[in-house]
Design a protein around this motif. Structure first.
Motif, PDB file in Angstrom:
ATOM      1  N   SER A   1       0.823  -1.207   0.000  1.00  0.00           N
ATOM      2  CA  SER A   1       0.000   0.000   0.000  1.00  0.00           C
ATOM      3  C   SER A   1       0.859   1.260   0.000  1.00  0.00           C
ATOM      4  N   ALA A   2       1.967   1.244   0.727  1.00  0.00           N
ATOM      5  CA  ALA A   2       2.827   2.428   0.778  1.00  0.00           C
ATOM      6  C   ALA A   2       3.376   2.761  -0.605  1.00  0.00           C
ATOM      7  N   GLY A   3       3.834   1.745  -1.318  1.00  0.00           N
ATOM      8  CA  GLY A   3       4.343   1.976  -2.668  1.00  0.00           C
ATOM      9  C   GLY A   3       3.262   2.471  -3.609  1.00  0.00           C
ATOM     10  N   GLY A   4       2.039   1.937  -3.452  1.00  0.00           N
ATOM     11  CA  GLY A   4       0.933   2.382  -4.288  1.00  0.00           C
ATOM     12  C   GLY A   4       0.582   3.838  -4.049  1.00  0.00           C
ATOM     13  N   MET A   5       0.574   4.255  -2.777  1.00  0.00           N
ATOM     14  CA  MET A   5       0.259   5.647  -2.463  1.00  0.00           C
ATOM     15  C   MET A   5       1.347   6.576  -2.968  1.00  0.00           C
ATOM     16  N   HIS A   6       2.598   6.169  -2.850  1.00  0.00           N
ATOM     17  CA  HIS A   6       3.695   6.976  -3.380  1.00  0.00           C
ATOM     18  C   HIS A   6       3.518   7.178  -4.883  1.00  0.00           C
ATOM     19  N   ALA A   7       3.074   6.134  -5.577  1.00  0.00           N
ATOM     20  CA  ALA A   7       2.870   6.241  -7.022  1.00  0.00           C
ATOM     21  C   ALA A   7       1.756   7.225  -7.360  1.00  0.00           C
ATOM     22  N   ILE A   8       0.709   7.276  -6.543  1.00  0.00           N
ATOM     23  CA  ILE A   8      -0.377   8.236  -6.775  1.00  0.00           C
ATOM     24  C   ILE A   8       0.148   9.668  -6.677  1.00  0.00           C
ATOM     25  N   ILE A   9       0.903   9.962  -5.621  1.00  0.00           N
ATOM     26  CA  ILE A   9       1.421  11.326  -5.452  1.00  0.00           C
ATOM     27  C   ILE A   9       2.406  11.663  -6.569  1.00  0.00           C
ATOM     28  N   ASP A  10       3.258  10.720  -6.943  1.00  0.00           N
ATOM     29  CA  ASP A  10       4.166  10.947  -8.082  1.00  0.00           C
ATOM     30  C   ASP A  10       3.367  11.344  -9.321  1.00  0.00           C
ATOM     31  N   HIS A  11       2.279  10.638  -9.562  1.00  0.00           N
ATOM     32  CA  HIS A  11       1.443  10.891 -10.743  1.00  0.00           C
ATOM     33  C   HIS A  11       0.814  12.284 -10.680  1.00  0.00           C
ATOM     34  N   LEU A  12       0.262  12.648  -9.551  1.00  0.00           N
ATOM     35  CA  LEU A  12      -0.397  13.953  -9.420  1.00  0.00           C
ATOM     36  C   LEU A  12       0.608  15.100  -9.529  1.00  0.00           C
ATOM     37  N   VAL A  13       1.768  14.922  -8.932  1.00  0.00           N
ATOM     38  CA  VAL A  13       2.805  15.946  -9.027  1.00  0.00           C
ATOM     39  C   VAL A  13       3.272  16.105 -10.475  1.00  0.00           C
TER      40      VAL A  13
ATOM     41  N   ARG B   1      -0.433   6.120   4.541  1.00  0.00           N
ATOM     42  CA  ARG B   1       0.129   7.375   5.033  1.00  0.00           C
ATOM     43  C   ARG B   1       1.666   7.349   4.986  1.00  0.00           C
ATOM     44  N   ARG B   2       2.247   6.194   5.220  1.00  0.00           N
ATOM     45  CA  ARG B   2       3.706   6.081   5.149  1.00  0.00           C
ATOM     46  C   ARG B   2       4.193   6.431   3.746  1.00  0.00           C
ATOM     47  N   GLY B   3       3.532   5.860   2.729  1.00  0.00           N
ATOM     48  CA  GLY B   3       3.888   6.198   1.360  1.00  0.00           C
ATOM     49  C   GLY B   3       3.555   7.640   1.020  1.00  0.00           C
TER      50      GLY B   3
ATOM     51  N   GLY C   1      -8.624   6.984  -6.206  1.00  0.00           N
ATOM     52  CA  GLY C   1      -9.051   5.999  -5.219  1.00  0.00           C
ATOM     53  C   GLY C   1      -7.916   5.053  -4.885  1.00  0.00           C
ATOM     54  N   PHE C   2      -8.300   3.883  -4.372  1.00  0.00           N
ATOM     55  CA  PHE C   2      -7.318   2.866  -4.003  1.00  0.00           C
ATOM     56  C   PHE C   2      -8.042   1.531  -3.913  1.00  0.00           C
ATOM     57  N   ASP C   3      -7.566   0.520  -4.605  1.00  0.00           N
ATOM     58  CA  ASP C   3      -8.058  -0.870  -4.596  1.00  0.00           C
ATOM     59  C   ASP C   3      -8.312  -1.398  -5.998  1.00  0.00           C
ATOM     60  N   ASP C   4      -8.807  -0.532  -6.900  1.00  0.00           N
ATOM     61  CA  ASP C   4      -9.204  -0.931  -8.256  1.00  0.00           C
ATOM     62  C   ASP C   4     -10.322  -1.965  -8.236  1.00  0.00           C
ATOM     63  N   LEU C   5     -11.409  -1.619  -7.557  1.00  0.00           N
ATOM     64  CA  LEU C   5     -12.612  -2.437  -7.611  1.00  0.00           C
ATOM     65  C   LEU C   5     -13.232  -2.339  -8.996  1.00  0.00           C
ATOM     66  N   THR C   6     -14.142  -3.254  -9.295  1.00  0.00           N
ATOM     67  CA  THR C   6     -14.805  -3.252 -10.601  1.00  0.00           C
ATOM     68  C   THR C   6     -15.458  -1.903 -10.891  1.00  0.00           C
ATOM     69  N   TYR C   7     -16.057  -1.300  -9.856  1.00  0.00           N
ATOM     70  CA  TYR C   7     -16.745  -0.022 -10.042  1.00  0.00           C
ATOM     71  C   TYR C   7     -15.808   1.071 -10.537  1.00  0.00           C
ATOM     72  N   ALA C   8     -14.517   0.967 -10.239  1.00  0.00           N
ATOM     73  CA  ALA C   8     -13.575   2.023 -10.592  1.00  0.00           C
ATOM     74  C   ALA C   8     -13.483   2.225 -12.097  1.00  0.00           C
TER      75      ALA C   8
ATOM     76  N   GLN D   1       6.439 -13.550   5.654  1.00  0.00           N
ATOM     77  CA  GLN D   1       5.550 -12.415   5.417  1.00  0.00           C
ATOM     78  C   GLN D   1       5.799 -11.967   3.982  1.00  0.00           C
ATOM     79  N   ILE D   2       4.859 -12.277   3.109  1.00  0.00           N
ATOM     80  CA  ILE D   2       5.050 -12.124   1.667  1.00  0.00           C
ATOM     81  C   ILE D   2       4.318 -10.878   1.179  1.00  0.00           C
ATOM     82  N   VAL D   3       5.045  -9.995   0.488  1.00  0.00           N
ATOM     83  CA  VAL D   3       4.485  -8.732   0.009  1.00  0.00           C
ATOM     84  C   VAL D   3       4.273  -8.802  -1.497  1.00  0.00           C
ATOM     85  N   ALA D   4       3.047  -8.507  -1.942  1.00  0.00           N
ATOM     86  CA  ALA D   4       2.718  -8.468  -3.365  1.00  0.00           C
ATOM     87  C   ALA D   4       2.721  -7.011  -3.843  1.00  0.00           C
ATOM     88  N   GLU D   5       3.168  -6.792  -5.064  1.00  0.00           N
ATOM     89  CA  GLU D   5       3.278  -5.444  -5.611  1.00  0.00           C
ATOM     90  C   GLU D   5       1.907  -4.893  -6.006  1.00  0.00           C
TER      91      GLU D   5
END
Length: 327
Positions: A157-169, A192-194, A264-271, A309-313
């Motif tokens: 989640s932290a990496g995903g949020m960082h990518a959102i801010i990178d995109h907006l900037v 919040r960490r990202g 947003g965050f999650d990429d649900l079908t509705y998105a 503890q396995i982290v998925a991208e």
């Protein structure tokens, strides 16, 4: 009539006890004998009785999963993946919804512990000490919560949020609102960490709002506050909250993305189905669900003291709700 273990024993010319060992503890049976037993069971269409097998192995053949909110499609996606992987391993799945109540979470895990071999606990709101306490009641795997000493399937989640801010900037946004989810949520803390890392890197003027309920109604409430703060972009904790933001902005005649960008965050079908389609972060829900079951089954069948503890991208998905600001 149903085929019994005695029928298999007669066909394979072995004892009932040998059939039982061949099916439940194959390492105790010679390979040629086990092959003969398996062939006989297959020929006869034998299906072991789950209750009887439990008496022999000490296992129920069931696993449990506790989720915070089945109304949230994120968790139904997790559940679908858990169910599919468990079925492949010949396990049944017991499901419980805690309704975002940490007290209920603990009670549900304790109740399930009597009927299952282990539990997948999704995004728990419990304190760390409480998670350790319920982990003492049954084999436990966490999904979307990291805690030392407890196996976990995680999403970045932290990496995903960082990518959102990178995109907006990159689009030119410099004053951005973040709509927090529950303060006690590990996922919100990770986002919040990202967020704070990206804000510091880019020198963004952050408007920190909330917490809000991680639901559609939370987005409706948060949208007015974000607009009043004169931001050019709104980052919602999750997609469902973002949909509420879009609805409120539409009602007020505020154009998205013309007047303000929304993510947003999650990429649900509705998105991808809303208009305009929502820029968001894709969470590997199915992968995490399968990983959680694999970790639990490995934990049940192994004496290994290693705690994986396995982290998925995650992945940023750019759609129609983000554009350069007008001013």
């Amino acid at each position: 009539m149903a085929v019994t273990i005695r029928d298999v024993a007669r066909r394979a010319h072995v004892s009932v006890a040998t059939v039982s060992r061949a099916l439940t503890s194959p390492e105790l049976v010679r390979p040629e004998t086990r092959s003969r037993v398996l062939a006989a069971a297959s020929d006869l269409g034998y299906q072991p009785n789950r209750a009887a097998r439990g008496l022999i192995t000490g296992k129920t053949g069931n696993i449990g999963i506790v989720v915070p909110d089945l109304d949230n499609p994120f968790f139904t996606g997790v559940l679908k993946a858990v169910q599919a992987r468990a079925m492949q391993a010949d396990y049944a799945v017991f499901v419980a919804d805690s309704d975002e109540d940490p007290v209920a979470e603990a009670k549900l895990v304790h109740a399930m512990a009597k009927q299952v071999d282990g539990v997948v606990l999704c995004a728990p709101g419990l304190e760390d000490s409480q998670v350790y306490e319920v982990a003492g009641a049954t084999s436990l795997v966490l999904l979307n919560r990291r805690l030392p000493g407890v196996p976990a399937a995680l999403m970045d989640s932290a990496g995903g949020m960082h990518a959102i801010i990178d995109h907006l900037v990159a689009l030119g946004h410099r004053r951005i609102a973040y709509l927090n989810g529950p303060r006690t949520s590990w996922s919100n803390q990770e986002r919040r960490r990202g967020l704070m890392s990206a804000v510091a890197q880019h020198g963004v003027d952050l408007v920190d709002l909330g917490p809000f309920a991680p639901r559609y109604e939370g987005g409706l409430q948060a949208a007015d506050l974000a607009v009043a703060a004169d931001t050019t972009a709104i980052v919602a904790y999750n997609d469902i909250m973002a949909l509420g933001v879009l609805a409120r902005l539409r009602d007020r005649g505020i154009s998205v993305p013309g007047d303000v960008s929304v993510t947003g965050f999650d990429d649900l079908t509705y998105a991808s189905l809303c208009s305009p389609a929502l820029t968001t972060v894709a969470m590997p829900v199915a992968q995490a669900g399968r990983t959680a079951v694999n970790l639990l089954l490995d934990w049940l069948d192994s004496d290994n003291t290693e705690v994986p503890q396995i982290v998925a991208e995650t992945q940023l998905i750019v759609r129609g709700t983000t554009t350069p600001p007008r001013r």
